[in-house]
Scaffold this active site. Structure first.
Site: not given
Ligand SMILES: [Zn+2]
Lengths: 600, 379
Positions: A217-219, A401
């Protein structure tokens, strides 16, 4: 008849709008009319608008005539030799500025190869469609437009070298990164904007893989060794300012170590860093609550009696102390006078910030994320040649993305680092990806950027190749040290007796209306009651009139001011806020009568 | 177990019937009762328990997906060309109980004998309302003679199937002071002279009134669109007039619907209005691709209709009917509610949730609902 408007105001009519328009444009290109004039003919409304006002967004384009740009080889040569200036280009009709309205009636070619006789203008360069910040995103024509946009926005929040005279500036809430670097993968805008003089990121080795779920999650996962070497290290500056204000009646604030008699005196310990003049000394290590500038102020209200008392008794303490949760080292002390002639003390506090869990980092492609784990260098995965990544980026951040530029920069950075040169990543005009890959192959690496890597903990080889390379990474100004906050008990508001709000006031986290609803929805009635106990009060209520009674602390008994001593009075437990609303009802001339009943 | 409490131990009729329908006839009695037992356990699990906060759960269940709803989705629903308000604006419109909705539409089903392409067109045209201005081409005023001459558009009249006699009959209703005559393609209106002279403005006023005179069709339905839905031809309309449409002999009155809830209430009654609210809200939610249990919507519809009239979830609607003064004051315009309550000398018995939150007492829901009763043995 066509109506003519000059900057929005009707000025007259003409019969042949097209001829009129061409004449204005021709005269402007000749330099007879100011280059600031723009003209637009609206066929549908039959209106001709001439604009020369301020505040229009305009951009330069090369004029095209009969399919040939006015910026010819000859002109180019002259420009190269420095014979022709930009003004001359504009005044001779080689280049002209168009506003949004005039652009409507033009056909602009993207680049020279697309030119046809219908075209009226030519784009100066393809990347010209971007602004300054967006042009700083390398390979941006490979990413989704929205990600290029966020990438450019993120760069504005990056810590960098914002001003060379930072030592003497008193900026609020700024940071300086310790070892900023020039990006290996750069665009032409880096050169044009003098980016080398004020860089804001660092080139690091990035591996695209997952690491025990700590980068989901984008960490991102950071290498402790890289942090120790100085990656992402920055200084945070915040000034503390105090002024000797003058009040009516000749009263004045005083910068000094406050006297013990002063109202609101803190403690000797809090003032320990102050020197004789009441100001802290540079390089003092201060923590939360330590006074930086000692100050006393005259009393707020001077009653007639107090005037005869000793002045010191009624003065109140108004020192500037370190904020809640903040610490640092005194960097700079400036003693000056302000415009009104008052003594002005400015103290700058510096705080070193090493990357920690929760700090925000981003590449230049809108791929921001917070640090989820900091891993000792020994436990980080490594390549066959012993390269250890500084940061581990999650592969799941890419597919949805579509930030292809992020992946290309990784390869570009790798080639640049290995070959010892800068890679040009200007949008639409970059070094071709294929050429970069071939160079990588020639340098002895796999051309797809993938390498065999080994588990740092067990030493086992990973069964898949890991995409690894160099990237320019930015540390963003949102740091946990400025945001981390918790409270078990603390100050309350004067009016409602409920906990204060906000980190600066050591406030609580509000359990709001919607959160309350979730408690009710779960049927957790008693838990809800407990959570809302923060302003619990016990008040006496007169059974006769139903109003709040009075408790006499000396006689240890309650009485009702209306019904007298003999009325029956009982205590109830309610939130102070409800007592407050009862008072407000009374102020509206409404009689809120409480009828008490025993619950059991 | 008394007969009245049968519902507590037995499967509802509908479920029992469904089991019988689905199971093969060869199933043994033992198997059937086993399956029925399992269904009953499932059914019991689905039932709401006493003290469950159904209202707040419904509000959260509708509110949370509501945040994901696209605002302002005006679009063309499926194959039709009718513009219908959908999405959040429509939900707000329904739940607020607005009397005037932005896009009233009807779906008119026809009786079997009218269900073919040509007849549907004819019915549709007869429903579409026509004004005098639509079947005429020119209006001219003759002031000295107090006359208005109108040129008829025979082509248009034929298209809309309006005969001269229908036209004259409709125009006779305009007023007693006007006489109508027809001469070739010219309609002549004579204004009967009363005691006083009629001025220009008066003649002009009459002219405008004539233009808007309703000639044929159903009032309030300016547009119609016959479409094929599955195997049937139906008529979609812009505008709605349920009462008049149901009176038409071609219309299947059991299936014709409007999206105007108040029209349904006044024509078919409150139960129909409640069902209409459920259907309309559910239609929007389905259209948005969201999934909300229909029981939440049913509860909202029940709340809106419980008093026999459709009331919106606003401070003028259901909130005004709340018994507790403090509960009413906690929802918009508190001062008005407090003043009103003090004038009437209202007493708040603190029976529902929000008042108890305000006084920080256990809310009478969930664990706060039951009391413990014990028999005290005499010593
Ligand atoms: Zn009393």
């Amino acid at each position: 008849m066509t109506d003519v408007y000059l900057t929005g105001r009707f000025v007259g009519t003409i019969t042949n709008p097209v001829e009129f328009l061409t004449r204005i444009v021709e005269e402007r290109r000749k330099g007879v009319i100011s280059s600031n004039v723009n003209v637009h003919y609206d066929e549908e409304l039959d209106e001709l608008h001439v604009e020369n006002g301020k505040g229009r967004l305009r951009r330069p384009l090369i004029v095209v005539r009969d399919g040939r740009p006015m910026f010819s080889e000859g002109v180019m040569k002259k420009v190269e030799e420095g014979q022709v200036s930009w003004e001359e280009l504009v005044n001779t009709g080689v280049v002209e500025y168009l506003d949004a309205a005039e652009e409507e009636s033009t056909l602009v070619a993207f680049s020279e190869e697309y030119l046809t006789p219908e075209h009226t203008h030519l784009e100066m360069a393809p990347f010209d469609m971007f602004g300054l910040c967006t042009s700083l995103v390398p390979y941006s024509n490979f990413s989704a437009a929205q990600k290029v946009n966020t990438g450019s926005k993120n760069q504005k929040q990056a810590l960098g070298f914002y001003a060379a005279n930072f030592m003497v500036r008193m900026d609020m809430d700024v940071s300086l990164i310790y070892t900023p670097q020039r990006p290996i993968v750069r665009t032409i805008m880096h050169k044009l904007s003098n980016y080398d003089k004020h860089p804001s990121g660092q080139n690091i080795v990035v591996a695209v893989m997952s690491y025990r779920g700590y980068n989901m999650d984008d960490a991102t996962v950071l290498n402790k060794g890289s942090i120790d070497f100085g990656f992402g290290r920055s200084s945070y500056y915040r000034p503390a300012i105090a002024e000797e204000l003058r009040y009516s009646g000749g009263l004045i604030d005083e910068i000094c170590i406050p006297d013990k008699e002063v109202k609101g005196y803190k403690s000797e310990h809090d003032y320990r860093f102050l020197e004789g003049d009441g100001i802290i000394f540079p390089e003092a290590k201060v923590a939360e609550g330590d006074v930086v500038i000692g100050k006393t102020s005259p009393p707020r209200f001077l009653s007639s009696m107090e005037q005869y008392n000793l002045a010191a008794e009624s003065r109140r303490e108004s020192s500037v102390a370190m904020r809640h949760g903040e610490s640092g080292i005194i960097d700079l002390v400036i003693i000056t006078e302000n415009g009104e002639g008052n003594k002005l003390i400015q103290v700058k506090v510096r705080d070193q910030r090493c990357p920690e869990i929760g700090d925000k980092f981003t590449s230049r492609h809108g791929q921001k994320g917070v640090v989820g784990l900091i891993v000792p260098k020994a436990d980080m995965p490594f390549t066959a040649s012993g390269i250890v990544p500084d940061l581990i980026f999650s592969p799941h951040s890419v597919p949805t993305r579509m930030t292809i530029a992020h992946l290309i920069e990784l390869i570009g950075g790798k080639v640049g680092a290995l070959a010892g040169r800068y890679i040009d990543g200007t949008a639409f005009d970059a070094e071709p990806e294929e050429a970069v890959r071939q160079e990588l192959l020639a340098l002895g690496f796999r051309d797809n950027g993938v390498e065999t890597m080994y588990n740092g903990v067990s030493g086992e080889q990973f069964k898949v190749g890991i995409f690894i390379g160099n990237m320019y990474y930015l540390k963003l100004k949102h740091m946990v040290a400025n945001k981390l906050h918790s409270r078990a008990r603390g100050p309350v508001q004067l009016l409602t007796r409920q906990p204060t709000e906000g980190r600066a006031k050591e406030g609580g986290l509000r359990l709001g209306e919607m959160e309350k609803d979730t408690f009710v929805a779960h049927g957790a009635a008693l838990l809800l009651k407990e959570r809302f106990d923060s302003d619990k009060t016990r008040i006496p209520v007169c059974e006769e009139c139903g109003l709040v009674a009075v408790y006499d602390e000396f006689k240890k008994r309650a009485y009702c001011p209306i019904c007298g001593d003999n009325a029956e009075i009982n205590f109830i437990e309610i939130p102070y806020a409800f007592k407050l609303i009862l008072d407000e009802f009374k102020s509206m001339c409404i009689y809120p009568k409480l009828v008490l009943k025993n619950k059991y | 177990m008394t007969k009245e409490r049968d519902y507590e131990t037995r499967l509802p009729e509908k479920l029992a019937k469904e089991i019988r329908r689905i199971l093969p006839s060869s199933a043994s009695k033992k198997k059937i009762s086993e399956i029925a037992g399992e269904v009953y356990r499932e059914y019991k699990d689905m039932k709401v328990e006493p003290g469950e906060a159904v209202g707040i759960v419904a509000a959260e269940s509708i509110g949370e997906p509501g945040t994901q709803m696209t605002l302002n989705t005006f679009h063309f629903a499926g194959v039709t060309e009718m513009n219908v308000t959908l999405g959040l604006p429509r939900i707000i419109e329904i739940l607020d109980g607005r009397r005037l909705i932005t896009t009233p539409t009807m779906e008119i089903y026809l009786k079997k004998e009218y269900n073919d392409k040509e007849k549907v067109r004819g019915v549709a045209l007869s429903i579409k309302e026509a004004h005098l201005s639509e079947v005429t081409s020119e209006f001219s005023i003759n002031i000295p003679e107090a006359k208005i001459e109108v040129k008829l558009d025979r082509g248009k009249m034929g298209e809309l199937k309006i005969s001269e006699s229908v036209l004259l009959k409709a125009l006779k209703r305009v007023g007693k002071t006007i006489s109508v005559d027809i001469k070739d393609d010219l309609l002549i209106f004579k204004i009967k002279k009363g005691k006083e002279e009629k001025g220009i403005s008066e003649v002009y006023r009459i002219k405008e009134k004539l233009k808007a005179t309703h000639i044929s069709g159903v009032k309030g339905i300016p547009h119609v669109l016959p479409v094929k839905k599955e195997r049937e031809y139906i008529i979609l309309t812009a505008g709605s007039n349920l009462k008049k449409v149901l009176e038409l002999k071609e219309v299947d009155a059991t299936r014709a619907v409007t999206n105007d809830i108040f029209e349904i209430e006044s024509t078919l009654g409150i139960e129909a209005a409640r069902q209409a609210i459920i259907n309309e809200v559910f239609k929007v939610i389905e259209n948005q691709g969201l999934n909300i249990d229909i029981r939440h919507i049913m509860l909202v519809a029940d709340t809106m209709c419980v008093n026999g009239r459709v009331k919106g979830i606003t401070r003028y609607g259901v909130v005004r009917d709340k018994a507790s003064t403090l509960a009413r004051a906690s929802f918009e315009t508190p001062i008005n509610h407090i003043f009103d309550a003090s004038l009437k000398g209202e007493v708040d018995n603190l029976n529902s949730v929000i008042e108890n939150v305000m006084l920080n007492q256990p809310v009478p829901i969930g664990t706060g609902l039951p009391g413990l009763v014990t028999k005290v043995r005499d010593a």
